[in-house]
Motif scaffolding. Structure first.
Motif, mmCIF file in Angstrom:
data_model
loop_
_atom_site.group_PDB
_atom_site.id
_atom_site.type_symbol
_atom_site.label_atom_id
_atom_site.label_comp_id
_atom_site.label_asym_id
_atom_site.label_seq_id
_atom_site.Cartn_x
_atom_site.Cartn_y
_atom_site.Cartn_z
ATOM 1 N N GLN A 175 0.849 -1.197 0.000
ATOM 2 C CA GLN A 175 0.000 0.000 0.000
ATOM 3 C C GLN A 175 0.880 1.240 0.000
ATOM 4 O O GLN A 175 1.757 1.393 0.859
ATOM 5 C CB GLN A 175 -0.941 0.032 1.207
ATOM 6 C CG GLN A 175 -1.910 1.205 1.169
ATOM 7 C CD GLN A 175 -3.045 1.058 2.166
ATOM 8 O OE1 GLN A 175 -3.039 0.170 3.006
ATOM 9 N NE2 GLN A 175 -4.042 1.926 2.056
ATOM 10 N N VAL A 176 0.653 2.124 -0.957
ATOM 11 C CA VAL A 176 1.349 3.405 -1.018
ATOM 12 C C VAL A 176 0.330 4.480 -1.361
ATOM 13 O O VAL A 176 -0.759 4.201 -1.867
ATOM 14 C CB VAL A 176 2.478 3.398 -2.076
ATOM 15 C CG1 VAL A 176 3.562 2.394 -1.731
ATOM 16 C CG2 VAL A 176 1.918 3.133 -3.477
ATOM 17 N N GLY A 177 0.695 5.716 -1.058
ATOM 18 C CA GLY A 177 -0.178 6.846 -1.373
ATOM 19 C C GLY A 177 0.631 8.016 -1.879
ATOM 20 O O GLY A 177 1.862 7.988 -1.914
ATOM 21 N N PHE A 178 -0.067 9.069 -2.235
ATOM 22 C CA PHE A 178 0.612 10.254 -2.770
ATOM 23 C C PHE A 178 1.366 11.027 -1.697
ATOM 24 O O PHE A 178 2.311 11.747 -2.007
ATOM 25 C CB PHE A 178 -0.402 11.174 -3.457
ATOM 26 C CG PHE A 178 -0.913 10.635 -4.757
ATOM 27 C CD1 PHE A 178 -0.090 10.559 -5.867
ATOM 28 C CD2 PHE A 178 -2.220 10.205 -4.875
ATOM 29 C CE1 PHE A 178 -0.552 10.060 -7.081
ATOM 30 C CE2 PHE A 178 -2.701 9.704 -6.079
ATOM 31 C CZ PHE A 178 -1.863 9.626 -7.180
ATOM 32 N N THR A 179 0.960 10.886 -0.440
ATOM 33 C CA THR A 179 1.586 11.678 0.623
ATOM 34 C C THR A 179 2.734 10.960 1.316
ATOM 35 O O THR A 179 3.530 11.608 1.995
ATOM 36 C CB THR A 179 0.541 12.075 1.685
ATOM 37 O OG1 THR A 179 -0.027 10.891 2.255
ATOM 38 C CG2 THR A 179 -0.554 12.920 1.061
ATOM 39 N N ASP A 180 2.831 9.645 1.181
ATOM 40 C CA ASP A 180 3.868 8.904 1.896
ATOM 41 C C ASP A 180 4.872 8.230 0.974
ATOM 42 O O ASP A 180 5.666 7.404 1.413
ATOM 43 C CB ASP A 180 3.242 7.859 2.828
ATOM 44 C CG ASP A 180 2.405 6.830 2.068
ATOM 45 O OD1 ASP A 180 2.370 6.887 0.812
ATOM 46 O OD2 ASP A 180 1.780 5.976 2.715
ATOM 47 N N SER A 181 4.839 8.556 -0.298
ATOM 48 C CA SER A 181 5.741 7.919 -1.252
ATOM 49 C C SER A 181 5.857 8.781 -2.499
ATOM 50 O O SER A 181 5.179 9.808 -2.631
ATOM 51 C CB SER A 181 5.238 6.521 -1.645
ATOM 52 O OG SER A 181 4.112 6.623 -2.513
ATOM 53 N N ALA A 182 6.698 8.330 -3.431
ATOM 54 C CA ALA A 182 6.870 9.029 -4.713
ATOM 55 C C ALA A 182 5.890 8.505 -5.759
ATOM 56 O O ALA A 182 6.215 8.455 -6.944
ATOM 57 C CB ALA A 182 8.299 8.863 -5.207
ATOM 58 N N LEU A 183 4.692 8.140 -5.328
ATOM 59 C CA LEU A 183 3.699 7.570 -6.242
ATOM 60 C C LEU A 183 3.434 8.477 -7.433
ATOM 61 O O LEU A 183 3.355 8.009 -8.577
ATOM 62 C CB LEU A 183 2.397 7.295 -5.482
ATOM 63 C CG LEU A 183 1.192 6.852 -6.315
ATOM 64 C CD1 LEU A 183 1.493 5.565 -7.076
ATOM 65 C CD2 LEU A 183 -0.034 6.678 -5.422
ATOM 66 N N ALA A 184 3.298 9.774 -7.208
ATOM 67 C CA ALA A 184 2.985 10.684 -8.320
ATOM 68 C C ALA A 184 4.060 10.636 -9.396
ATOM 69 O O ALA A 184 3.755 10.670 -10.591
ATOM 70 C CB ALA A 184 2.821 12.110 -7.799
#
Length: 384
Positions: free
Chosen positions: A127-136
């Motif tokens: 699980q990753v998100g825009f606020t805790d990883s470089a997903l964007a």
């Protein structure tokens, strides 16, 4: 919204997108034939190749049972110039099932990646998100999507125009990630292997700009206000937009450069708050500022300067890959004046020259450099 499908349905529908492949062996199709998930169960894959044409594609479509209806539990978008690692689809589907993820990202070998994006793919993350990883920053690597989730949220089943390059499907990827229950990352292995281009890519700056503009519309509508929305804006204005103003900008026709500058200006004015704009890296902010003010000629000069004196990038001109210097040169008077003349309008320079305080400042600057100005430099500093 389980995405389990009916008994006998394919595991994955592979949507082949991009320009038609050239005659001869197709890296994308050859890599599909070698997929471990298909070798174990030939019915596990379905291929949709609308818009790609070609006898080789037609034969492969028949082999994979194309019925012009998406039947797989998952969709995977594959460019005609890409190829899959042998176990890529099996690993991606396994992670999606294990984690309950609606979107799974897989690493592309050789893709341009900032350090924080490389870190994202160092290990598998359920699980990753825009606020805790470089997903964007890794959105172009989002290729596997749970079909039931797309249908539940009303996203187009195919998601992409058949002629679209998956790298420019940013609005679709942003919306799928923002709406998903969970986004996972398959780390430690390469899933996609980019094929060597047969010819240099044509400049696609305007396509990338349109994709980014549409992605920002989606982000404004769906992202949580606060940290999530700010993270997406930071990606757009701190990474994507400045990439359009790098040395390959110089390969565009002047009219295209002006259109691009106008488009950049509209996005900055519409979506980038002043405080976030001021927080951007000075190098990027300077380029964006020249673009938003329509100063294409000054922007060209700045890009040449930044490329020659400290920006570690390469660019392609007339089919030739040209590296640019990465070590900054000593900032001597001539170099500084070259940048000064390129960025500051002549009328502003003339007004400054009339002021004794300005002339004194310039003399102190030359004294600090340990040399006096040449006659030409002296005229530029002091002439009325």
């Amino acid at each position: 919204m389980t995405g389990s499908g009916r008994a006998g349905d394919p595991e994955v529908t592979v949507v082949l997108v991009g320009p038609p492949p050239r005659p001869g062996p197709s890296p994308a199709l050859d890599s599909l034939l070698a997929q471990s998930i298909w070798l174990r169960r030939p019915g596990a894959l379905q291929l949709l190749a609308a818009g790609t044409g070609g006898a080789a594609v037609a034969g492969c479509v028949e082999l994979f049972g194309d019925r012009q209806r998406v039947r797989g539990r998952y969709l995977f978008f594959l460019g005609t110039g890409e190829r899959l690692a042998e176990q890529a689809l099996e690993r991606l589907v396994g992670l999606a099932d294990r984690a309950g993820a609606d979107v799974v990202l897989g690493r592309t070998a050789g893709a341009e990646q900032p350090a924080f994006e490389r870190e994202l793919f160092e290990r598998t993350r359920e699980q990753v998100g825009f606020t805790d990883s470089a997903l964007a920053y890794a959105l172009p690597q989002a290729r596997l999507f749970r079909r039931a989730a797309l249908e539940y949220h009303g996203l187009p089943t195919l998601g992409l125009d058949p002629s679209c390059d998956p790298r420019f499907a940013l609005p679709f990827a942003v919306e799928a990630c923002l709406r998903s229950r969970r986004v996972a990352v398959l780390g430690g292995v390469d899933c996609l292997l980019a094929a060597a281009p047969e010819a240099p890519d044509r400049p696609r700056h305007e396509e990338r700009l349109r994709a980014l503009a549409a992605a920002l519309v989606v982000a404004e509508r769906l992202a949580e206000p606060g940290a999530e929305a700010a993270a997406l804006r930071d990606w757009a204005f701190g990474w994507e937009l400045p990439r359009l103003l790098r040395p390959d900008f110089l390969t565009l026709e002047v009219a295209a450069q002006r259109r691009l500058c106008a488009g950049v200006g509209r996005l900055v004015e519409r979506y980038c708050p002043a405080a976030e704009y001021q927080a951007l890296a000075p190098r990027d902010r300077l380029r964006l500022d020249l673009a938003r003010r329509g100063r294409a000629a000054a922007l060209r000069r700045l890009i040449r300067y930044q490329a020659a004196y400290g920006e570690p990038v390469g660019y392609r001109v007339a089919g030739e890959e040209r590296p640019v210097a990465v070590l900054p040169a000593q900032l001597g008077p001539s170099l500084v004046l070259h940048v000064w003349r390129g960025l500051v309008p002549a009328q502003v320079r003339r007004r400054l020259r009339r002021r004794p305080a300005w002339r004194g400042l310039m003399n102190r600057a030359y004294a600090r450099w340990g040399q006096g100005p040449s006659q030409g430099e002296l005229r530029d500093v002091t002439a009325v």
